[in-house]
Design a protein around this motif. Structure first.
Motif, PDB file in Angstrom:
ATOM      1  N   LYS A 127      19.711   1.635 -25.584  1.00  0.00           N
ATOM      2  CA  LYS A 127      21.103   1.601 -26.037  1.00  0.00           C
ATOM      3  C   LYS A 127      21.472   2.791 -26.915  1.00  0.00           C
ATOM      4  N   GLU A 128      20.476   3.451 -27.485  1.00  0.00           N
ATOM      5  CA  GLU A 128      20.752   4.583 -28.360  1.00  0.00           C
ATOM      6  C   GLU A 128      20.976   5.883 -27.591  1.00  0.00           C
ATOM      7  N   VAL A 129      20.614   5.897 -26.321  1.00  0.00           N
ATOM      8  CA  VAL A 129      20.773   7.097 -25.500  1.00  0.00           C
ATOM      9  C   VAL A 129      22.230   7.176 -25.041  1.00  0.00           C
ATOM     10  N   ALA A 130      22.936   8.196 -25.492  1.00  0.00           N
ATOM     11  CA  ALA A 130      24.376   8.269 -25.241  1.00  0.00           C
ATOM     12  C   ALA A 130      24.803   9.499 -24.448  1.00  0.00           C
ATOM     13  N   SER A 131      23.901  10.427 -24.198  1.00  0.00           N
ATOM     14  CA  SER A 131      24.278  11.649 -23.496  1.00  0.00           C
ATOM     15  C   SER A 131      23.165  12.051 -22.536  1.00  0.00           C
ATOM     16  N   VAL A 132      23.506  12.945 -21.621  1.00  0.00           N
ATOM     17  CA  VAL A 132      22.496  13.438 -20.680  1.00  0.00           C
ATOM     18  C   VAL A 132      21.390  14.183 -21.422  1.00  0.00           C
ATOM     19  N   ALA A 133      21.751  14.918 -22.456  1.00  0.00           N
ATOM     20  CA  ALA A 133      20.734  15.624 -23.246  1.00  0.00           C
ATOM     21  C   ALA A 133      19.777  14.633 -23.900  1.00  0.00           C
ATOM     22  N   ASP A 134      20.325  13.531 -24.451  1.00  0.00           N
ATOM     23  CA  ASP A 134      19.472  12.484 -25.026  1.00  0.00           C
ATOM     24  C   ASP A 134      18.553  11.893 -23.969  1.00  0.00           C
ATOM     25  N   MET A 135      19.113  11.645 -22.803  1.00  0.00           N
ATOM     26  CA  MET A 135      18.353  11.026 -21.718  1.00  0.00           C
ATOM     27  C   MET A 135      17.207  11.924 -21.274  1.00  0.00           C
ATOM     28  N   ALA A 136      17.486  13.215 -21.142  1.00  0.00           N
ATOM     29  CA  ALA A 136      16.448  14.168 -20.738  1.00  0.00           C
ATOM     30  C   ALA A 136      15.341  14.229 -21.788  1.00  0.00           C
ATOM     31  N   GLU A 137      15.730  14.229 -23.051  1.00  0.00           N
ATOM     32  CA  GLU A 137      14.735  14.289 -24.126  1.00  0.00           C
ATOM     33  C   GLU A 137      13.860  13.036 -24.124  1.00  0.00           C
ATOM     34  N   HIS A 138      14.471  11.853 -24.001  1.00  0.00           N
ATOM     35  CA  HIS A 138      13.711  10.609 -24.006  1.00  0.00           C
ATOM     36  C   HIS A 138      12.794  10.506 -22.787  1.00  0.00           C
ATOM     37  N   ALA A 189       0.820  -1.220   0.000  1.00  0.00           N
ATOM     38  CA  ALA A 189       0.000   0.000   0.000  1.00  0.00           C
ATOM     39  C   ALA A 189       0.850   1.265   0.000  1.00  0.00           C
ATOM     40  N   ARG A 190       2.142   1.141   0.195  1.00  0.00           N
ATOM     41  CA  ARG A 190       2.992   2.327   0.224  1.00  0.00           C
ATOM     42  C   ARG A 190       2.928   3.068  -1.112  1.00  0.00           C
ATOM     43  N   PRO A 191       2.770   4.377  -1.088  1.00  0.00           N
ATOM     44  CA  PRO A 191       2.770   5.130  -2.355  1.00  0.00           C
ATOM     45  C   PRO A 191       4.179   5.221  -2.926  1.00  0.00           C
ATOM     46  N   VAL A 192       4.258   5.424  -4.214  1.00  0.00           N
ATOM     47  CA  VAL A 192       5.553   5.584  -4.881  1.00  0.00           C
ATOM     48  C   VAL A 192       5.678   7.033  -5.345  1.00  0.00           C
ATOM     49  N   PRO A 193       6.566   7.811  -4.741  1.00  0.00           N
ATOM     50  CA  PRO A 193       6.718   9.198  -5.185  1.00  0.00           C
ATOM     51  C   PRO A 193       7.328   9.264  -6.587  1.00  0.00           C
ATOM     52  N   GLU A 194       6.819  10.159  -7.401  1.00  0.00           N
ATOM     53  CA  GLU A 194       7.367  10.412  -8.737  1.00  0.00           C
ATOM     54  C   GLU A 194       7.429   9.153  -9.609  1.00  0.00           C
ATOM     55  N   GLU A 195       6.427   8.301  -9.491  1.00  0.00           N
ATOM     56  CA  GLU A 195       6.470   7.021 -10.211  1.00  0.00           C
ATOM     57  C   GLU A 195       6.629   7.207 -11.719  1.00  0.00           C
ATOM     58  N   ALA A 196       5.844   8.111 -12.306  1.00  0.00           N
ATOM     59  CA  ALA A 196       5.908   8.287 -13.761  1.00  0.00           C
ATOM     60  C   ALA A 196       7.291   8.767 -14.195  1.00  0.00           C
ATOM     61  N   ARG A 197       7.886   9.655 -13.419  1.00  0.00           N
ATOM     62  CA  ARG A 197       9.211  10.155 -13.775  1.00  0.00           C
ATOM     63  C   ARG A 197      10.271   9.056 -13.655  1.00  0.00           C
ATOM     64  N   ILE A 198      10.186   8.247 -12.601  1.00  0.00           N
ATOM     65  CA  ILE A 198      11.158   7.163 -12.419  1.00  0.00           C
ATOM     66  C   ILE A 198      11.068   6.181 -13.571  1.00  0.00           C
ATOM     67  N   ARG A 199       9.850   5.826 -13.964  1.00  0.00           N
ATOM     68  CA  ARG A 199       9.671   4.891 -15.082  1.00  0.00           C
ATOM     69  C   ARG A 199      10.249   5.473 -16.376  1.00  0.00           C
ATOM     70  N   ALA A 200       9.983   6.749 -16.627  1.00  0.00           N
ATOM     71  CA  ALA A 200      10.462   7.381 -17.861  1.00  0.00           C
ATOM     72  C   ALA A 200      11.985   7.457 -17.893  1.00  0.00           C
ATOM     73  N   VAL A 201      12.576   7.807 -16.755  1.00  0.00           N
ATOM     74  CA  VAL A 201      14.038   7.902 -16.687  1.00  0.00           C
ATOM     75  C   VAL A 201      14.668   6.528 -16.868  1.00  0.00           C
TER      76      VAL A 201
END
Length: 276
Positions: free
Chosen positions: A160-171, A141-153
């Motif tokens: 494997k195509e994500v090679a930079s922080v900018a790519d990661m932020a965009e994805h 029953a514990r809530p998960v803070p920022e669940e959608a953001r954690i999943r997206a990150v």
């Protein structure tokens, strides 16, 4: 519960009453390991040897953990970043590259009640697995803070195509400063280090799973050259590739093959939560 864990896994080690075996855990997500039998002694870079406890919390790691143990049964619970957010109140970076006894850490107090009752008088894999499952179900029953953001990150990280922080932020669909905060709090490290760890673990896994490969054949395509890979090997494993290749891997070689067959990824860092 699959979204929260890499696996629940049992490792049986039998080296006789006086035998000892040594191996190296690779950089990975957080784990709770509960031990019956000979208690291991573990060493992580820049810290004193850790041992003498029947449970060990390993935070998310960016370096190898050298361990020596004897005949034992070890249950491991691998916590994905989403699982850490759900089951541990503390930020992941507070435990990054740390080993600790859950009995002495307030943030792990809810999990101490799993430790002592886990093993019965005789080995019983299914009963032990049921106790682990029931324990975490009792906390569902514990809530998960920022669940959608954690999943997206996390999905951006395992791409494997994500090679930079900018790519990661965009994805991930996040501003860079938000990505930085989410990574440190829930993944344990800044995004740049997480991406370096992914690249390194892809390379190391290739080598470990295919004995016919040379290091050149295993190096990830995002490395500029072999010299960069060698520097990263020292950063993440604390030794050269040739020194590591010369060592026996009596525990991890078998674990990686079994994990690949059971979970589709040979190491926890490469676990893709979308495939559960």
């Amino acid at each position: 519960m699959r979204a929260f864990f890499t696996t629940f896994y049992l490792t049986d080690i039998d080296v006789g009453p006086d035998g000892r075996v040594t191996d190296h855990l690779h950089p990975e997500w957080a784990n709770l390991r509960i031990i019956s039998g000979t208690l291991p002694v573990s060493e992580i870079r820049n810290a004193a040897p850790f041992g003498g406890t029947n449970a060990i919390v390993t935070g998310p790691t960016s370096t190898a953990v050298r361990f020596t143990t004897g005949t034992s049964r070890i249950w491991g619970i691998g916590l994905l970043p989403l699982g850490w957010a759900k089951y541990v109140a503390a930020p992941a970076n507070a435990f990054a590259d740390r080993l600790c006894d859950p009995a002495t850490e307030r943030d792990f107090a809810p999990h101490c009640r799993l430790v002592d009752p886990l093993f019965g008088p005789e080995p019983d894999e299914m009963a032990e697995l049921a106790r682990i499952t029931q324990h975490f179900e009792s906390l569902s029953a514990r809530p998960v803070p920022e669940e959608a953001r954690i999943r997206a990150v996390h999905q951006a990280l395992v791409d494997k195509e994500v090679a930079s922080v900018a790519d990661m932020a965009e994805h991930a669909g996040l501003p860079t400063h938000t990505l930085e905060r989410v990574c440190r709090r829930h993944f344990g490290f800044p995004p740049s280090l997480l991406l370096r760890r992914q690249r390194f673990m892809r390379s190391l896994s290739q080598y470990m799973l295919d004995p016919a490969l040379t290091w050149i054949g295993a190096i990830d395509s995002h490395y500029h050259d072999q010299a960069q890979f060698v520097r990263e090997f020292h950063r993440f494993m604390g030794m050269s590739p040739s020194a590591y290749a010369a060592l026996p891997h009596p525990v991890l070689a078998g674990v990686m093959r079994a994990r690949m067959a059971a979970a589709g990824a040979p190491v926890q860092a490469l676990h893709d939560p979308s495939k559960d």
